[in-house]
Motif scaffolding. Structure first.
Motif, mmCIF file in Angstrom:
data_model
loop_
_atom_site.group_PDB
_atom_site.id
_atom_site.type_symbol
_atom_site.label_atom_id
_atom_site.label_comp_id
_atom_site.label_asym_id
_atom_site.label_seq_id
_atom_site.Cartn_x
_atom_site.Cartn_y
_atom_site.Cartn_z
ATOM 1 N N PRO A 114 39.896 -28.073 -9.061
ATOM 2 C CA PRO A 114 40.775 -27.417 -8.090
ATOM 3 C C PRO A 114 41.579 -26.252 -8.655
ATOM 4 N N ASP A 115 41.778 -26.217 -9.976
ATOM 5 C CA ASP A 115 42.543 -25.123 -10.566
ATOM 6 C C ASP A 115 41.711 -24.247 -11.505
ATOM 7 N N VAL A 116 40.394 -24.502 -11.590
ATOM 8 C CA VAL A 116 39.531 -23.764 -12.519
ATOM 9 C C VAL A 116 38.351 -23.163 -11.751
ATOM 10 N N LEU A 117 38.246 -21.841 -11.803
ATOM 11 C CA LEU A 117 37.187 -21.113 -11.102
ATOM 12 C C LEU A 117 36.271 -20.434 -12.117
ATOM 13 N N LEU A 118 34.955 -20.620 -11.965
ATOM 14 C CA LEU A 118 33.981 -19.936 -12.807
ATOM 15 C C LEU A 118 33.342 -18.811 -12.010
ATOM 16 N N ILE A 119 33.200 -17.632 -12.632
ATOM 17 C CA ILE A 119 32.507 -16.518 -11.996
ATOM 18 C C ILE A 119 31.580 -15.886 -13.030
ATOM 19 N N GLY A 120 30.308 -15.816 -12.695
ATOM 20 C CA GLY A 120 29.349 -15.215 -13.609
ATOM 21 C C GLY A 120 29.452 -13.702 -13.618
ATOM 22 N N THR A 146 45.781 -19.121 -3.728
ATOM 23 C CA THR A 146 45.221 -20.474 -3.869
ATOM 24 C C THR A 146 45.824 -21.167 -5.097
ATOM 25 N N PRO A 147 45.537 -22.468 -5.283
ATOM 26 C CA PRO A 147 46.045 -23.175 -6.482
ATOM 27 C C PRO A 147 45.299 -22.867 -7.769
ATOM 28 N N ILE A 148 44.369 -21.925 -7.744
ATOM 29 C CA ILE A 148 43.627 -21.584 -8.968
ATOM 30 C C ILE A 148 44.593 -21.083 -10.043
ATOM 31 N N GLU A 149 44.464 -21.635 -11.258
ATOM 32 C CA GLU A 149 45.292 -21.223 -12.399
ATOM 33 C C GLU A 149 44.468 -20.599 -13.520
ATOM 34 N N HIS A 150 43.164 -20.870 -13.526
ATOM 35 C CA HIS A 150 42.281 -20.368 -14.586
ATOM 36 C C HIS A 150 41.018 -19.788 -13.963
ATOM 37 N N VAL A 151 40.670 -18.574 -14.367
ATOM 38 C CA VAL A 151 39.392 -17.977 -13.980
ATOM 39 C C VAL A 151 38.604 -17.713 -15.259
ATOM 40 N N LEU A 152 37.382 -18.213 -15.299
ATOM 41 C CA LEU A 152 36.510 -17.977 -16.447
ATOM 42 C C LEU A 152 35.397 -17.023 -16.035
ATOM 43 N N ALA A 153 35.387 -15.847 -16.629
ATOM 44 C CA ALA A 153 34.308 -14.877 -16.409
ATOM 45 C C ALA A 153 33.227 -15.161 -17.441
ATOM 46 N N VAL A 154 32.094 -15.681 -16.975
ATOM 47 C CA VAL A 154 31.019 -16.149 -17.866
ATOM 48 C C VAL A 154 29.977 -15.054 -18.007
ATOM 49 N N ASP A 165 32.734 -25.442 -24.250
ATOM 50 C CA ASP A 165 33.933 -25.795 -25.005
ATOM 51 C C ASP A 165 35.197 -25.506 -24.208
ATOM 52 N N VAL A 166 35.253 -24.333 -23.569
ATOM 53 C CA VAL A 166 36.458 -23.986 -22.830
ATOM 54 C C VAL A 166 36.607 -24.856 -21.591
ATOM 55 N N LEU A 167 35.496 -25.247 -20.961
ATOM 56 C CA LEU A 167 35.592 -26.149 -19.810
ATOM 57 C C LEU A 167 36.173 -27.497 -20.220
ATOM 58 N N ASN A 168 35.698 -28.029 -21.323
ATOM 59 C CA ASN A 168 36.232 -29.306 -21.790
ATOM 60 C C ASN A 168 37.706 -29.199 -22.152
ATOM 61 N N ASP A 169 38.137 -28.023 -22.590
ATOM 62 C CA ASP A 169 39.552 -27.811 -22.885
ATOM 63 C C ASP A 169 40.401 -27.779 -21.616
ATOM 64 N N LEU A 170 39.863 -27.163 -20.550
ATOM 65 C CA LEU A 170 40.660 -26.924 -19.347
ATOM 66 C C LEU A 170 40.615 -28.073 -18.347
ATOM 67 N N ILE A 171 39.516 -28.794 -18.302
ATOM 68 C CA ILE A 171 39.340 -29.832 -17.293
ATOM 69 C C ILE A 171 39.711 -31.183 -17.894
ATOM 70 N N ASP A 172 40.465 -31.944 -17.157
ATOM 71 C CA ASP A 172 40.990 -33.203 -17.658
ATOM 72 C C ASP A 172 39.953 -34.325 -17.557
ATOM 73 N N ARG A 173 38.773 -34.079 -18.074
ATOM 74 C CA ARG A 173 37.716 -35.089 -18.116
ATOM 75 C C ARG A 173 36.630 -34.584 -19.064
ATOM 76 N N ASP A 174 35.843 -35.495 -19.593
ATOM 77 C CA ASP A 174 34.738 -35.126 -20.481
ATOM 78 C C ASP A 174 33.516 -34.801 -19.642
ATOM 79 N N LEU A 175 32.916 -33.651 -19.888
ATOM 80 C CA LEU A 175 31.743 -33.224 -19.148
ATOM 81 C C LEU A 175 30.462 -33.589 -19.895
#
Length: 425
Positions: free
Chosen positions: A215-221, A242-250, A310-320
């Motif tokens: 809900p707070d992490v958005l990925l954009i290629g 929106t509640p987005i706090e992190h955007v990752l440009a992949v 690595d960055v997803l595992n850092d930002l998301i409160d669960r193991d992927l």
């Protein structure tokens, strides 16, 4: 074959997508029609097709997919068809005029302006045909829109907002116009038309590059279809609204096989992803620019991260868990990525749809606890009962023999407008 008559739908739309895999509530699709029969050997590359599809089989496969969604959601209006909405909205004179005006602005190199008045005299069905197939009774012929079946690229819903795409290619520019006209004029979208995010001129963005990781992490290629300028513009809007706090440009290789982020990476459940392995284990592939909001309006704090996982595992409160598309062998990985093995669509947490031909990807899903079933067997089993997700993990195989030749998987062919909120689970 499944009935092509759409069920009654709700009076108005709701935009709500805060993750990739919460239970589906409503989805926008386009079952291929006559426009697909206008793809020929001489124009197929201009229309972004590597092959020529047999319409009859492609329609049957697509309608089976739609029937599957209707069974899973089990609510009126779960599946909306672009073609039906467009014909409906073209009953309004102002919507037809807006479509024609936008067409003249976007395609100035054609002779549309010369027949502008005649276009406005066309019947709704005639303008509908022009919009989808490029054919009309006027001395005007436009390219068809066979890519419209990939509705994911028309827009992307982020929480309660919808971002309208800016197609990167001329072959798809008319699709963006269709989506804009639907959102601005169709009565179904009256309650949400003020939630549309329009990007500035000069940037390119297609919805296959946007994934809601949390809900707070958005990925954009950052792909061959989505520019970094578009990513910055989207980040500005979602941070504000929106509640987005992190955007990752992949960052992705700028080539056809990786045209969008969802061609190499999709979510199967909140903590499982189907990924093309180089995105996970190749340090030269898939670095991410981490954007957060700065202290001043419009200001970003940026952080270069060498590996998306690595960055997803850092930002998301669960193991992927990253399930390899194609299995352990690199050739099979590349083969099945080419046929959209990584492009699965989650209809509920741990309930996904993918192409049957990607058998090694399904073997990996089975190794991760998924029961693999065909779409036909799933529908047969639940013919007289309601499907309730959550009892087990399911990987549903869609034959897709014809659809897969169009170079887009089940996620590419679906634009979710609403999913159950993670806060309601």
């Amino acid at each position: 074959m499944p009935d092509t008559v759409a069920p009654p739908r709700p009076e108005s739309a709701t935009f709500q997508v805060d993750t990739e895999s919460m239970p589906l509530e409503q989805v926008l699709v386009h079952t291929p029609g006559h426009e697909m029969e206008l793809v020929a050997p001489d124009n197929r590359l201009d229309l972004l097709f590597d092959d020529i599809l047999f319409l009859g089989n492609a329609r049957d496969e697509h309608l089976l997919m739609c029937t599957l969604f209707e069974k899973v959601v089990d609510a009126p209006g779960a599946v909306l068809q672009v073609s039906e909405l467009l014909l409906d909205v073209f009953q309004q004179e102002d919507a037809r005029a807006d479509f024609i005006d936008r067409l003249c602005r976007v395609m100035p190199e054609t002779n549309i302006q010369a027949v502008r008045h005649e276009l406005k005299q066309l019947a709704p069905s005639e303008l509908h045909s022009l919009a989808l197939t490029g054919e009309s009774p006027l001395p005007l012929r436009l390219p068809p829109l066979p890519n419209l079946m990939f509705t994911r690229d028309l827009a992307a819903v982020v929480h309660d907002r919808i971002v309208i795409s800016h197609a990167a290619t001329a072959a798809r520019s008319r699709e963006s116009i269709i989506m804009q006209v639907l959102l601005h004029h169709h009565r179904f979208f009256n309650d949400v038309k003020d939630r549309v995010i329009t990007l500035p001129e000069g940037v390119t963005f297609e919805g296959g590059d946007l994934l809601m990781a949390a809900p707070d992490v958005l990925l954009i290629g950052h792909s061959e279809r989505t520019s970094f300028g578009a990513i910055m513009a989207i980040a500005h809007q979602v941070f504000e609204h929106t509640p987005i706090e992190h955007v990752l440009a992949v960052d992705l290789p700028k080539r056809r096989s990786t045209m969008h982020l969802d061609t190499v990476f999709t979510f199967a459940s909140p903590n499982e992803c189907v990924a093309f392995p180089p995105l996970v284990d190749d340090p030269s592939y898939g670095y991410a620019v981490h954007l957060t909001e700065g202290s001043e309006p419009g200001q970003f704090i940026t952080d270069m991260r060498p590996n998306l996982c690595d960055v997803l595992n850092d930002l998301i409160d669960r193991d992927l868990t990253f399930i390899p598309c194609g299995g352990p062998d690199r050739i099979n990985q590349e083969r099945e990525q080419w046929t959209d093995g990584a492009n699965v669509f989650a209809v509920a947490p741990g309930v996904i749809v993918g192409y049957e031909r990607n058998r090694r990807t399904f073997e990996e899903l089975r190794n991760h606890g998924y029961r693999v079933v065909s779409a036909e067997n799933f529908l047969s089993y639940y013919q007289d009962s309601t499907f309730t997700p959550g009892d087990e993990k399911l990987a549903i195989q869609l034959a897709g023999t014809e659809l897969s030749r169009g170079r887009g998987g089940p996620r590419c062919m679906t634009l979710p407008l609403a999913r159950t909120s993670i806060h309601d689970m």
